[in-house]
Design a protein around this motif. Structure first.
Motif, PDB file in Angstrom:
ATOM      1  N   PRO A 171       0.825  -1.211   0.000  1.00 53.59           N
ATOM      2  CA  PRO A 171       0.000   0.000   0.000  1.00 53.59           C
ATOM      3  C   PRO A 171       0.857   1.259   0.000  1.00 53.59           C
ATOM      4  O   PRO A 171       1.972   1.264   0.515  1.00 53.59           O
ATOM      5  N   ALA A 172       0.317   2.312  -0.595  1.00 51.75           N
ATOM      6  CA  ALA A 172       0.940   3.632  -0.461  1.00 51.75           C
ATOM      7  C   ALA A 172       0.716   4.107   0.972  1.00 51.75           C
ATOM      8  O   ALA A 172      -0.193   3.624   1.668  1.00 51.75           O
ATOM      9  N   THR A 173       1.540   5.024   1.426  1.00 48.37           N
ATOM     10  CA  THR A 173       1.358   5.594   2.761  1.00 48.37           C
ATOM     11  C   THR A 173       0.021   6.344   2.790  1.00 48.37           C
ATOM     12  O   THR A 173      -0.276   7.130   1.883  1.00 48.37           O
ATOM     13  N   HIS A 174      -0.764   6.073   3.814  1.00 48.66           N
ATOM     14  CA  HIS A 174      -2.117   6.643   3.919  1.00 48.66           C
ATOM     15  C   HIS A 174      -2.103   8.172   3.780  1.00 48.66           C
ATOM     16  O   HIS A 174      -2.938   8.767   3.089  1.00 48.66           O
ATOM     17  N   ASP A 204      -0.494   0.912  -6.888  1.00 45.68           N
ATOM     18  CA  ASP A 204      -1.888   0.896  -7.353  1.00 45.68           C
ATOM     19  C   ASP A 204      -2.774   1.938  -6.693  1.00 45.68           C
ATOM     20  O   ASP A 204      -3.521   2.651  -7.368  1.00 45.68           O
ATOM     21  N   ASP A 205      -2.711   2.030  -5.361  1.00 41.77           N
ATOM     22  CA  ASP A 205      -3.644   2.971  -4.711  1.00 41.77           C
ATOM     23  C   ASP A 205      -3.225   4.430  -4.916  1.00 41.77           C
ATOM     24  O   ASP A 205      -4.070   5.329  -4.920  1.00 41.77           O
ATOM     25  N   LEU A 206      -1.929   4.659  -5.153  1.00 40.11           N
ATOM     26  CA  LEU A 206      -1.487   6.025  -5.441  1.00 40.11           C
ATOM     27  C   LEU A 206      -1.961   6.454  -6.839  1.00 40.11           C
ATOM     28  O   LEU A 206      -2.454   7.563  -7.027  1.00 40.11           O
ATOM     29  N   LEU A 210      -4.560   9.494  -8.089  1.00 40.90           N
ATOM     30  CA  LEU A 210      -4.268  10.435  -9.172  1.00 40.90           C
ATOM     31  C   LEU A 210      -5.320  10.354 -10.277  1.00 40.90           C
ATOM     32  O   LEU A 210      -5.706  11.363 -10.867  1.00 40.90           O
ATOM     33  N   ARG A 211      -5.791   9.146 -10.532  1.00 42.28           N
ATOM     34  CA  ARG A 211      -6.802   8.922 -11.583  1.00 42.28           C
ATOM     35  C   ARG A 211      -8.098   9.658 -11.267  1.00 42.28           C
ATOM     36  O   ARG A 211      -8.788  10.128 -12.145  1.00 42.28           O
ATOM     37  N   HIS A 212      -8.417   9.742  -9.977  1.00 42.87           N
ATOM     38  CA  HIS A 212      -9.703  10.319  -9.572  1.00 42.87           C
ATOM     39  C   HIS A 212      -9.636  11.800  -9.209  1.00 42.87           C
ATOM     40  O   HIS A 212     -10.647  12.390  -8.854  1.00 42.87           O
TER      41      HIS A 212
END
Length: 303
Positions: A171-174, A204-206, A210-212
């Motif tokens: 995971p990316a850092t929250h 992925d979560d980063l 950015l996508r949103h």
């Protein structure tokens, strides 16, 4: 929005590796706590790589480099943090700043606490967040299917890899995700394209964050030719497309700032600003004032 400047924004987020990200953050340091840097943590070379090999953990070199460039008040603490051992011994080549961050990491619940402690010690107001608090390496797969592991080896590639990924799904850092969600402006670059910028866009979560986003994303291109042969041969258009494919959204990068030596090529539906940006006596480094002026110039055109 007419006459909008960086000073009007509540939260600016910059993504990148050590030298480039540090330069951007020092150019924007007057924003203080309204500025956040998200730092690549996959380095496996130099002092960082040696510490990782013997002690494990994330790479600290890029974070140290950013902190060095954000120090406004010289002190004993900052002199210690910037100190580099020379000579021939076991410590030769090690940056004391890397060792301090690693020691604090060992004493803390999580790596971000180590960064925050050093920030307060050095009186740095801007936030710096490791892209992930989990140790990972950069992997590249060549066109022939050979797996290349680690930033150092990826930088030596003569041809662009067929695929790039991280050595594990982490995971990316929250706090990094939260910073992107709260941002009024996001800046990517400058930096080594394959080894400083792309690792961030393989989380992925980063990339999902950015996508949103609905705020402008600006790409700051490098001023000089990259040392990596594979990266040096990429056109501006290729780099933008690679980043957008990793993020998973077309035309998510809507502003681009380049120096005079770059051929913009056919980049449609993007605002491209081209102007002299190089610092006097520092080849390939952005001048802090010129960089800030370029960002202030492009900003109203993006809103």
């Amino acid at each position: 929005m007419h006459n909008l400047t960086l000073a009007d924004l509540d939260q600016v987020v910059a993504l990148g590796g050590g030298h480039g990200l540090g330069r951007v953050m020092s150019a924007l340091s007057s924003l203080g706590s309204r500025l956040t840097g998200i730092v690549t943590t996959t380095d496996n070379g130099g002092s960082s790589g040696r510490i990782r090999q013997s002690e494990g953990g994330i790479a600290w070199g890029d974070t140290r480099n950013c902190l060095n460039q954000l120090i406004a008040e010289p002190s004993i603490a900052s002199a210690m943090f910037k100190y580099r051992f020379d000579g021939q011994g076991e410590l030769a080549g090690h940056h004391l700043g890397n060792l301090m961050l690693k020691a604090l990491d060992n004493l803390s619940q999580r790596p971000l606490e180590a960064v925050n402690f050093i920030r307060h010690l050095l009186k740095v107001n801007a936030s710096l967040i490791p892209m992930s608090e989990h140790p990972i390496d950069l992997l590249a797969i060549t066109a022939r299917g050979k797996k290349i592991s680690g930033e150092v080896a990826v930088d030596r590639l003569r041809e662009l890899p067929a695929q790039m990924k991280l050595s594990a799904v982490v995971p990316a850092t929250h706090e990094a995700l939260q910073a992107i969600a709260d941002a009024d402006l996001i800046i990517i670059g400058p930096g080594s394209f394959l080894t400083s910028l792309m690792p961030l866009l393989l989380l992925d979560d980063l990339t999902q964050a950015l996508r949103h986003t609905s705020v402008p994303i600006i790409y700051l291109d490098n001023l000089g030719r990259e040392l990596s042969i594979a990266a040096a041969n990429l056109s501006l258009r290729q780099k933008v497309i690679m980043m957008e494919q990793a993020i998973g959204r077309e035309k998510v990068i809507n502003g681009i700032i380049i120096g005079p030596g770059v051929t913009p090529g056919s980049i449609s539906e993007r605002i491209v600003i081209q102007r002299p940006l190089e610092a006097v006596g520092e080849q390939h480094y952005h001048d802090r004032d010129l960089l800030r002026q370029a960002l202030d110039f492009i900003l109203p055109l993006l809103y």
